[in-house]
Design a protein around this motif. Structure first.
Motif, PDB file in Angstrom:
ATOM      1  N   ARG A 161       0.833  -1.209   0.000  1.00  0.00           N
ATOM      2  CA  ARG A 161       0.000   0.000   0.000  1.00  0.00           C
ATOM      3  C   ARG A 161       0.864   1.254   0.000  1.00  0.00           C
ATOM      4  O   ARG A 161       0.588   2.235  -0.711  1.00  0.00           O
ATOM      5  N   ALA A 162       1.950   1.218   0.796  1.00  0.00           N
ATOM      6  CA  ALA A 162       2.819   2.392   0.858  1.00  0.00           C
ATOM      7  C   ALA A 162       3.494   2.637  -0.489  1.00  0.00           C
ATOM      8  O   ALA A 162       3.654   3.785  -0.924  1.00  0.00           O
ATOM      9  N   LEU A 163       3.907   1.570  -1.163  1.00  0.00           N
ATOM     10  CA  LEU A 163       4.556   1.733  -2.471  1.00  0.00           C
ATOM     11  C   LEU A 163       3.572   2.258  -3.509  1.00  0.00           C
ATOM     12  O   LEU A 163       3.909   3.126  -4.337  1.00  0.00           O
ATOM     13  N   ARG A 164       2.352   1.756  -3.476  1.00  0.00           N
ATOM     14  CA  ARG A 164       1.363   2.269  -4.428  1.00  0.00           C
ATOM     15  C   ARG A 164       1.066   3.743  -4.151  1.00  0.00           C
ATOM     16  O   ARG A 164       0.843   4.530  -5.084  1.00  0.00           O
ATOM     17  N   ALA A 165       1.101   4.112  -2.869  1.00  0.00           N
ATOM     18  CA  ALA A 165       0.886   5.522  -2.537  1.00  0.00           C
ATOM     19  C   ALA A 165       1.998   6.409  -3.090  1.00  0.00           C
ATOM     20  O   ALA A 165       1.801   7.606  -3.334  1.00  0.00           O
ATOM     21  N   GLU A 166       3.187   5.827  -3.287  1.00  0.00           N
ATOM     22  CA  GLU A 166       4.312   6.561  -3.876  1.00  0.00           C
ATOM     23  C   GLU A 166       4.237   6.580  -5.400  1.00  0.00           C
ATOM     24  O   GLU A 166       5.126   7.133  -6.062  1.00  0.00           O
ATOM     25  N   GLY A 167       3.181   5.955  -5.958  1.00  0.00           N
ATOM     26  CA  GLY A 167       3.006   5.961  -7.408  1.00  0.00           C
ATOM     27  C   GLY A 167       3.572   4.758  -8.119  1.00  0.00           C
ATOM     28  O   GLY A 167       3.660   4.749  -9.357  1.00  0.00           O
TER      29      GLY A 167
END
Length: 784
Positions: free
Chosen positions: A513-519
């Motif tokens: 989730r954190a990586l997807r939040a970074e795009g």
């Protein structure tokens, strides 16, 4: 009786004497002339011609003695050294060809007694009414290949004189009839005296300086020998011949290469590939005859010298041939200094016992012989072979562009069923052809496989079509197991801390989730700058769940390599943890702590982003042969590989795999994910423990490990530990399967594994030199 006029051995003879003394009563230094004559020949005239020719040369009357450990020699008087040509008629045998083969093999295998004994035998062997063999066998102390070729030419010249004379001499064949060729040839003693004078000359000091400089920094690569597998006597060596087509010789000449240089370059290029080396040292016997008198003298002149051949990645075969020719020309200017003297000048540590080469390449070129009126003949000269040589090569050529005959004398403990000499010869022939057909292509990139081998390899590579879940992703298969048994232990860290499948899945979800939040999106790469530890698995699975591919970056790499990998892979983000180094990160690329990301946020499953055709990881080569290269691997390829391993060497819920390989190496992939898609467990080896066999053994015992991997260089110390202390074997009692790959697996280690983990003890794990192993006896497997 007149007193013997003794004189010292030449340096070249002393080298042979020293080698012979280490293995007495050994035929390794027999030099043999075999001539097959098909057609009509006057046997009596040929016998007379052979005896006359031998009697002209005092080398065939040399005798040897030893006083206080120092050898000496003398020339026996003619009445003491009567030369007799044996005659045997095998034409009445049930199988004359087989009878001749047996006779020849007995001659090859019969050693000469050195002290005060004749060191030459000669025979004419009748195989059939139309096939006759001329066989001369002499010790290398008194002849070299040039000498026996000279004897052959002299014999046939004398035969021509005898058969065109009014009558052929009758009576016993003794060589007493002088004729035009009856005058003595130059004496070998004269050469021995000149060689003694050379030892006190300025030229010798110049030669010593040249060879010391030429061998500075030499690091020879040698074939690994297996003395325990070597046969005794004649059975330890084999013989094989192949032909280099005249068309290849002609085209090589047209490109500016000599046959010797071109063929030798091919041997160097091929051996460099076999040894994975950028330099090969070959032994090259030099004629060492400086004038017409020495050319006419029978005896041992040949001097085997080390020829260094650098094999760069971009050198063509003709480039290598030019280097061979140039370096051989330089050696020829300093060919007098004996190999033994060269080796004594080298520091022992530089060459691992002062051994420079174990492959020798001899080249003998001579004018095409005159045709016989009513017969055809084929001449083979078998050069002497040192028992320690893995391979001795004899190239025979005429002064034209005809086929080259290449005779190979090989050690059977090197060229065996796993590396057959027939394959070696086929590869050389393919390489030689490729070098003239595509002369601009680097030798390292030229094909070597024969057409049959390519077909076989293609068949094995493709193999049968076996269904697998080609629509699955790695993390998807893990999620299925996590849903099926959430409370089961998944990973146990070195300190004993354990994560269940559900806990590992939750941590990976938070990181994703954190990586997807970074795009981060499918197709992106995320660098994982982590060593082996509790945060590594959540980080890797988190990257995959985000849809990206992971790029493993070893924290122990130099800063320059880390920076290169981050830049070259175009990493979208970098995951670290406590202990990760500060890295030079491209502008705009976030550096995220995997341990912190795994502890906060929602742990709910994410909707899938990556498909089976998206990248799972990008792993970099070592860069040992140039710039490191990233290899991109899709999910379905890893799933296929793991499905093959599961079918071949299945693991189940009760199995524990040991994760010990740094994630920057490709073996780590199955260590990291195989257990996860099959519902087994993973144990993490302590950081640095992969270099300590005791740590590995302790972890195996504590975590009840059933499956692990070694590179051969680490398997050895592990086995040595267990063999030295059998009481420790109980600590490895849970092992069921041991994989071994990454380097050549020596046969001795396979045999040691069988001793340590033999049937009747424990669960008898298996090991292999390919990519897998099965339970029971050690096996070798492979997969692509």
């Amino acid at each position: 009786m007149a007193a013997r006029r003794t004189f010292p051995l030449t340096s070249y003879q002393r080298d042979i004497w020293a080698a012979e003394s280490r293995s007495p009563n050994d035929p390794q230094f027999n030099v043999v002339l075999d001539e097959r004559v098909d057609g009509k020949v006057d046997t009596r005239a040929l016998s007379e011609a052979l005896v006359r020719t031998l009697r002209r040369h005092d080398a065939f009357r040399l005798r040897f003695g030893e006083r206080d450990g120092v050898p000496y020699q003398w020339v026996a008087e003619e009445d003491e050294a009567a030369l007799v040509v044996e005659f045997a008629d095998l034409s009445g045998e049930a199988d004359p060809a087989a009878a001749w083969q047996r006779w020849q093999e007995r001659s090859f295998a019969r050693p000469f007694p050195l002290l005060d004994s004749p060191l030459v035998t000669a025979a004419l062997i009748r195989e059939t009414p139309d096939v006759l063999h001329v066989h001369v066998n002499a010790h290398h102390l008194i002849v070299d290949a040039w000498t026996l070729n000279h004897v052959s030419r002299g014999m046939w010249e004398e035969y021509a004189r005898l058969t065109t004379a009014p009558t052929v001499p009758s009576g016993p064949v003794t060589g007493s009839h002088a004729g035009p060729a009856g005058e003595p040839a130059p004496s070998y003693r004269a050469f021995a005296d000149a060689e003694t004078a050379y030892h006190a000359s300025a030229q010798r000091e110049e030669d010593r300086a040249f060879h010391r400089a030429a061998l500075t920094g030499v690091a020879p690569v040698l074939f690994q020998r297996s003395p325990g597998r070597a046969l005794s006597g004649a059975g330890r060596r084999g013989h094989f011949s192949f032909t280099v087509p005249g068309e290849v010789v002609r085209r090589a000449r047209q490109a500016g290469s000599s046959p010797f240089a071109y063929v030798t370059a091919a041997f160097a290029a091929y051996l460099a590939r076999v040894h994975r080396s950028d330099e090969v040292v070959l032994g090259v016997p030099f004629l060492n005859r400086r004038d017409e008198t020495e050319l006419a003298t029978a005896g041992q002149f040949a001097n085997n010298l080390p020829l260094r051949v650098p094999v760069s990645e971009d050198a063509t075969l003709h480039d290598l041939a030019a280097a061979v020719r140039e370096r051989a020309r330089a050696l020829r200017e300093h060919e007098r200094l004996a190999l033994g003297d060269i080796l004594r000048d080298l520091p022992a540590g530089d060459t691992g016992g002062r051994r420079l080469f174990d492959v020798t390449v001899s080249y003998l070129r001579y004018p095409r012989p005159e045709a016989l009126p009513d017969a055809e003949r084929d001449t083979v000269i078998t050069a002497p072979v040192h028992a320690q040589d893995a391979l001795s090569v004899m190239i025979r050529a005429f002064d034209d562009d005809a086929d080259l005959r290449v005779d190979l004398d090989y050690a059977r403990d090197v060229f065996d069923e796993d590396f057959p000499i027939e394959a070696f010869a086929g590869h050389l022939t393919t390489l030689l052809r490729a070098g003239v057909e595509d002369p601009g292509r680097p030798a390292a990139a030229q094909p070597v496989l024969t057409a049959r081998e390519r077909e076989e390899l293609a068949r094995v590579q493709h193999g049968p079509a076996v269904p697998y879940r080609d629509d699955a992703t790695l993390h998807g298969l893990f999620e299925e197991q996590a849903a099926r048994m959430p409370d089961r232990t998944a990973v146990t860290a070195a300190d004993g801390t354990a994560l269940s499948y559900a806990e590992l899945d939750a941590r990976a979800n938070r990181i994703a989730r954190a990586l997807r939040a970074e795009g981060v999106v499918p197709g992106d790469r995320v660098a994982v700058l982590l060593g082996r530890g509790p945060h590594t698995l959540p980080a890797l699975l988190g990257v995959l769940k985000s849809g990206a591919a992971y790029v493993p970056v070893d924290p122990g790499y130099p800063a320059e390599r880390i920076a290169f990998l981050l830049q070259d892979s175009r990493a979208r983000a970098v995951l670290t943890a406590p202990g990760s180094p500060d890295a030079e990160v491209p502008a705009g690329v976030p550096v995220l702590r995997a341990d912190q990301l795994a502890a906060v946020g929602s742990a709910e499953p994410l909707p899938p982003a990556a498909s089976s055709r998206d990248l799972a990881y990008v792993i970099y080569t070592s860069g040992s042969t140039g710039r490191p290269k990233g290899v991109m691997v899709e999910h379905h390829s890893v799933v296929n590989r793991l499905a093959w391993m599961q079918e071949r060497y299945p693991v189940a819920h009760g199995d524990v795999l040991l994760q010990k390989t740094p994630i920057s190496f490709d073996v780590s992939v199955w260590e990291l994910f195989w257990w996860a898609v099959e519902g087994a467990r993973l144990a993490l080896l302590p950081p640095g423990g992969e270099r300590d066999p005791r740590t590995i053994l302790r972890t195996v015992a504590e975590r009840q490990v059933t499956t692990l991997h070694f590179v051969p260089s680490m398997l050895g110390p592990f086995l040595d530990l267990l063999e030295a202390d059998p009481a420790l074997r109980a600590e490895a009692g849970t092992l069921r399967t041991v994989f071994c790959s990454g380097e050549a697996l020596p046969p001795a280690r396979v045999e040691q594994f069988a001793r340590v983990f033999g049937r009747g003890w424990g669960s008898s794990p298996g090991t292999a030199g390919g990519d897998g192993a099965g339970a029971g006896r050690p096996t070798v497997s492979r997969c692509w």
